[in-house]
Design a protein around this motif. Structure first.
Motif, short mmCIF file in Angstrom:
data_model
loop_
_atom_site.label_atom_id
_atom_site.label_comp_id
_atom_site.label_asym_id
_atom_site.label_seq_id
_atom_site.Cartn_x
_atom_site.Cartn_y
_atom_site.Cartn_z
N TYR A 43 -7.34 -5.08 -15.91
CA TYR A 43 -6.65 -6.30 -16.33
C TYR A 43 -7.18 -7.52 -15.58
O TYR A 43 -7.39 -7.50 -14.40
N TYR A 44 -7.43 -8.58 -16.31
CA TYR A 44 -7.86 -9.87 -15.80
C TYR A 44 -9.24 -9.88 -15.18
O TYR A 44 -9.65 -10.84 -14.56
N GLY A 45 -9.97 -8.77 -15.28
CA GLY A 45 -11.39 -8.86 -15.03
C GLY A 45 -11.88 -8.71 -13.62
O GLY A 45 -13.01 -8.31 -13.42
N VAL A 46 -11.10 -9.02 -12.59
CA VAL A 46 -11.68 -9.03 -11.27
C VAL A 46 -12.08 -7.63 -10.81
O VAL A 46 -13.04 -7.45 -10.09
N ASP A 47 -11.39 -6.60 -11.27
CA ASP A 47 -11.81 -5.25 -10.94
C ASP A 47 -13.18 -4.97 -11.55
O ASP A 47 -13.98 -4.24 -11.00
N LEU A 48 -13.42 -5.57 -12.71
CA LEU A 48 -14.72 -5.42 -13.34
C LEU A 48 -15.79 -6.14 -12.53
O LEU A 48 -16.91 -5.67 -12.41
N HIS A 170 -9.97 -17.05 -10.49
CA HIS A 170 -11.08 -16.19 -10.10
C HIS A 170 -12.39 -16.98 -10.00
O HIS A 170 -13.23 -16.70 -9.15
N HIS A 171 -12.55 -17.96 -10.87
CA HIS A 171 -13.75 -18.79 -10.81
C HIS A 171 -13.78 -19.58 -9.50
O HIS A 171 -14.83 -19.68 -8.86
N VAL A 172 -12.65 -20.11 -9.10
CA VAL A 172 -12.56 -20.82 -7.82
C VAL A 172 -12.92 -19.87 -6.68
O VAL A 172 -13.66 -20.24 -5.75
N GLN A 173 -12.43 -18.64 -6.75
CA GLN A 173 -12.77 -17.64 -5.73
C GLN A 173 -14.27 -17.38 -5.71
O GLN A 173 -14.87 -17.17 -4.65
N ARG A 192 -8.66 3.94 -1.83
CA ARG A 192 -7.34 3.39 -1.57
C ARG A 192 -7.43 2.01 -0.91
O ARG A 192 -6.75 1.07 -1.33
N ASP A 193 -8.29 1.89 0.11
CA ASP A 193 -8.40 0.61 0.80
C ASP A 193 -9.10 -0.43 -0.06
O ASP A 193 -8.79 -1.62 0.02
N ALA A 194 -10.04 0.02 -0.91
CA ALA A 194 -10.69 -0.91 -1.83
C ALA A 194 -9.67 -1.45 -2.83
O ALA A 194 -9.70 -2.63 -3.19
N ASN A 195 -8.77 -0.59 -3.28
CA ASN A 195 -7.71 -1.04 -4.19
C ASN A 195 -6.83 -2.10 -3.53
O ASN A 195 -6.45 -3.09 -4.16
N ARG A 196 -6.51 -1.87 -2.27
CA ARG A 196 -5.66 -2.84 -1.56
C ARG A 196 -6.35 -4.19 -1.46
O ARG A 196 -5.70 -5.24 -1.56
N LEU A 197 -7.67 -4.17 -1.28
CA LEU A 197 -8.41 -5.43 -1.22
C LEU A 197 -8.41 -6.11 -2.58
O LEU A 197 -8.30 -7.34 -2.67
N SER A 198 -8.51 -5.32 -3.65
CA SER A 198 -8.45 -5.89 -5.00
C SER A 198 -7.10 -6.56 -5.24
O SER A 198 -7.03 -7.61 -5.90
N VAL A 199 -6.03 -5.96 -4.72
CA VAL A 199 -4.71 -6.56 -4.86
C VAL A 199 -4.70 -7.95 -4.23
O VAL A 199 -4.16 -8.91 -4.80
N LEU A 200 -5.31 -8.08 -3.06
CA LEU A 200 -5.32 -9.37 -2.38
C LEU A 200 -6.08 -10.41 -3.19
O LEU A 200 -5.71 -11.59 -3.21
N VAL A 201 -7.17 -9.99 -3.85
CA VAL A 201 -7.92 -10.90 -4.71
C VAL A 201 -7.04 -11.40 -5.85
O VAL A 201 -7.00 -12.59 -6.16
N GLU A 202 -6.34 -10.47 -6.49
CA GLU A 202 -5.52 -10.83 -7.65
C GLU A 202 -4.34 -11.72 -7.25
O GLU A 202 -4.00 -12.66 -7.97
N LEU A 203 -3.73 -11.40 -6.12
CA LEU A 203 -2.59 -12.22 -5.69
C LEU A 203 -3.05 -13.63 -5.33
O LEU A 203 -2.33 -14.61 -5.58
N GLN A 204 -4.24 -13.74 -4.77
CA GLN A 204 -4.75 -15.07 -4.48
C GLN A 204 -5.00 -15.84 -5.78
O GLN A 204 -4.70 -17.04 -5.87
N ALA A 205 -5.53 -15.17 -6.79
CA ALA A 205 -5.74 -15.84 -8.08
C ALA A 205 -4.40 -16.27 -8.69
O ALA A 205 -4.32 -17.32 -9.34
#
Length: 286
Positions: A43-48, A170-173, A192-205
């Motif tokens: 969802y929303y591309g950043v994982d991609l 995400h573009h700003v990031q 697991r830890d990579a997922n947690r980092l992805s969460v931080l990216v999405e919450l910042q967006a």
């Protein structure tokens, strides 16, 4: 939203008439369970975008391309709305970057049906809107508006505006180097830890989308009930809610975007502060 004579962005690449994409040309319609499963994973591309090192995006099965479908009046109105919302993000982030002595590089928005080539691989409507950092474009199949309303319970133009603002976040990031730092850090981590980092990216967006909403509120673009629509959209795409709907339970270690409460919290934080500096979800994690 009260957009009225608000200008439309010129950074629109309209591929809807190209005839590309499967799913009968209908924009990637699918059942709620299938949609939710895809949203959880992409969802929303950043994982991609975490796969940018290989330049590949997860591939979904495609049907044969269909003939171009004429746009309805409703779709054309939604296309214009999307272009106007993109313009408001250009104004908001252009002003902020200038205040920091920097130039804002505006992203392009690609409107398409079904599927489309991107610098990150083949984009699919079933993935939902997404941002590709490799070509600095937001990809949007307008049928997602109906999916939000009918399948995710997140109706309203302000809800759709939140989605666009999130992708621009995400573009700003990407411009400030956050995505590159996250991708380097993810390569050293277990799943697991990579997922947690992805969460931080999405919450910042989400928080950056809130900063946009702060600017839109200052310009009195919101009507009564609009912010509630945006709040509802942020909650509707929480990992916990999506997983509960798809499988009946949630697995926190698999979260990649954050819970409904977290997504709403960070969107509100950006809205209330109007300050991107308040959107640091990482706190030394990268």
């Amino acid at each position: 939203m009260k957009l009225g004579n608000q200008r439309s962005s010129s950074n629109i690449e309209d591929r809807r008439g190209s005839g590309g994409g499967g799913y009968g040309g209908g924009g990637g319609k699918m059942g709620i369970v299938g949609l939710i499963i895809v949203l959880i994973g992409a969802y929303y591309g950043v994982d991609l975008s975490g796969l940018m090192g290989s330049g590949q995006m997860p591939q979904l099965q495609q049907e044969q391309p269909s003939r171009p479908v004429a746009a309805s009046a409703e779709e054309e109105a939604l296309a214009r709305f999307s272009a106007q919302i993109l313009a408001t993000t250009e104004d908001a982030w252009g002003s902020y970057f200038r205040s920091q002595g920097r130039q804002y590089v505006q992203p392009k928005m690609v409107l398409y049906r079904g599927s489309t080539p991107t610098a990150c691989g083949t984009g699919q409507a079933a993935m939902g809107p997404f941002y590709c950092p490799a070509d600095q474009k937001v990809y949007l199949d307008l049928s997602f508006y109906d999916d939000m309303k009918n399948q995710l319970g997140a109706a309203g133009d302000a809800a759709f505006a939140y989605v666009i603002a999130h992708e621009v976040g995400h573009h700003v990031q990407n411009l400030d180097g956050t995505m590159a730092r996250v991708n380097r850090a993810r390569a050293r981590l277990n799943e697991r830890d990579a997922n947690r980092l992805s969460v931080l990216v999405e919450l910042q967006a989400d928080c950056l989308a809130g900063v946009w909403a702060n600017r839109a509120q200052e310009r009195q673009l919101f009507e009564e009930g609009d912010l509630e629509e945006a709040f509802n959209a942020a909650e509707a795409v929480g990992d916990d809610r999506l997983q509960q709907r798809s499988r009946g339970y949630a697995v926190p270690d698999s979260f990649t975007h954050g819970t409904s409460a977290q997504r709403l919290q960070w969107f509100r934080r950006g809205l209330n502060s109007g300050d991107p500096a308040q959107c640091n979800t990482f706190a030394g994690n990268i």
